[in-house]
Design a protein around this motif. Structure first.
Motif, short mmCIF file in Angstrom:
data_model
loop_
_atom_site.label_atom_id
_atom_site.label_comp_id
_atom_site.label_asym_id
_atom_site.label_seq_id
_atom_site.Cartn_x
_atom_site.Cartn_y
_atom_site.Cartn_z
N ASP A 76 0.87 -1.23 -0.02
CA ASP A 76 0.15 -0.04 0.03
C ASP A 76 0.92 1.40 0.16
O ASP A 76 0.63 2.45 -0.77
N ASN A 80 -0.59 2.38 -3.07
CA ASN A 80 -1.99 3.28 -2.73
C ASN A 80 -1.77 3.85 -1.21
O ASN A 80 -2.44 3.23 -0.10
N ALA A 83 -4.78 4.43 1.43
CA ALA A 83 -5.29 3.00 2.34
C ALA A 83 -4.65 3.39 3.60
O ALA A 83 -5.21 2.70 4.42
#
Length: 335
Positions: A76, A80, A83
């Motif tokens: 993550d 991302n 998140a």
């Protein structure tokens, strides 16, 4: 808790890394002293030790990333980061990047940018870092992973450079125990590898922002608030200093191997066998008191599962060595 000895940012010296390197240098010094005393090839012995350090770090980092339960976090953080967004430590949403930076400077490793994230509101989001999994100096090394890869490297190099593997392993055993003791002191300074909540007189508190504090914030919020109201200080609940338990046990193991067994060794493999046995027992037991995230299967952690075959291997080396010594003694008597 002193996660950084001195310096800031990219120039900071992490306590864990400093203690790890100090332990390694002491281990190499002890190895070098033994090699000189026995008239062996010092340069080759130290070369092997340097390769083992590299193999140990790589193996320990791989084991941490893959088996300690942080793999998704590293993914993550690269793909991302949103998140991983979190509110401020008091549970409130952030209003500016400065708030995130202020908390981060105080030890709250929750990110540096305040932004709106769908489903979370305004939260502090860490900066994208696809190389975080490689930054071992910031903490996150699983000893057993390093041990297994280092042992494999030692088998190859000792055969290639004229050492007997078990003999070389015996010379490294006291230094490994000492290095482990220093490494766990580094863990204590960094606040990782902490124990479960307890009321023992020797229990310790870690400051706000530490791994223990974050865990208690998620799982023991009412108790944490009550403690804050009583003391006026945000800190973790009292926990077992499991890092110091293991450090103390390894110092005793070092004393046993260096001052007791080194000059009384009866067969090759005896010292490394006792290190395997004692460390396995210590690690298996202390794991029951630990509360940090570290992966596992069933009732036992990953390290406990690895401790079992390592213990059996140590017992086997003692049995085989004793048996070979008995056979040699009987042959000598017959001659």
């Amino acid at each position: 808790m002193y996660p950084v000895l001195f310096g800031e940012g990219e120039w900071a010296l992490p306590s864990y890394f400093a203690m790890l390197m100090l332990g390694y240098m002491l281990a190499v010094y002890l190895l070098r002293w033994q090699v000189i005393q026995r008239g062996l090839d010092v340069r080759r012995a130290v070369d092997i030790a340097l390769v083992l350090l590299l193999a140990g770090v790589i193996g320990a980092r791989l084991a941490h990333v893959l088996f300690d339960g942080y793999l998704q976090d590293y993914i993550d953080l690269c793909r991302n980061p949103d998140a991983m967004g979190k509110p401020l430590p008091d549970g409130s949403p952030c209003a500016s990047d400065g708030e995130c930076l202020d908390f981060q400077d105080k030890g709250f490793d929750i990110g540096s940018v305040c932004k709106e994230v769908e489903g979370k509101g305004r939260v502090c989001v860490p900066e994208q870092d696809c190389l975080r999994a490689l930054k071992f100096w910031s903490g996150g090394l699983t000893y057993y992973g390093g041990l297994l890869l280092a042992m494999l490297a030692a088998v190859v190099l000792t055969r290639r450079w004229g050492f007997r593997f078990l003999d070389y392993a015996d010379m490294t055993a006291p230094g490994i125990a000492l290095a482990l003791a220093f490494g766990r002191i580094g863990c204590f300074l960094s606040g990782c590898c902490f124990g479960g909540v307890c009321e023992a007189p020797w229990a310790v508190h870690f400051p706000a922002g530490s791994d223990a504090w974050r865990l208690h914030r998620r799982e023991h919020w009412p108790e944490l608030v009550a403690q804050y109201r009583a003391s006026g200080v945000w800190e973790s609940l009292s926990v077992h200093p499991t890092q110091l338990y293991e450090s103390g046990a390894m110092l005793l193991t070092f004393a046993l191997l260096w001052f007791g067994l080194r000059k009384r060794r009866r067969f090759e493999g005896q010292s490394i066998a006792w290190l395997m046995i004692l460390y396995s027992l210590v690690r298996f037991t202390i794991e029951f008191w630990r509360a940090d995230q570290r992966g596992g299967v069933g009732w036992f952690s990953t390290s406990q599962w690895i401790s079992v075959p390592l213990l059996l291997l140590g017992v086997y080396l003692l049995w085989r060595g004793s048996k070979q010594q008995s056979v040699s003694s009987e042959s000598a008597q017959k001659d």
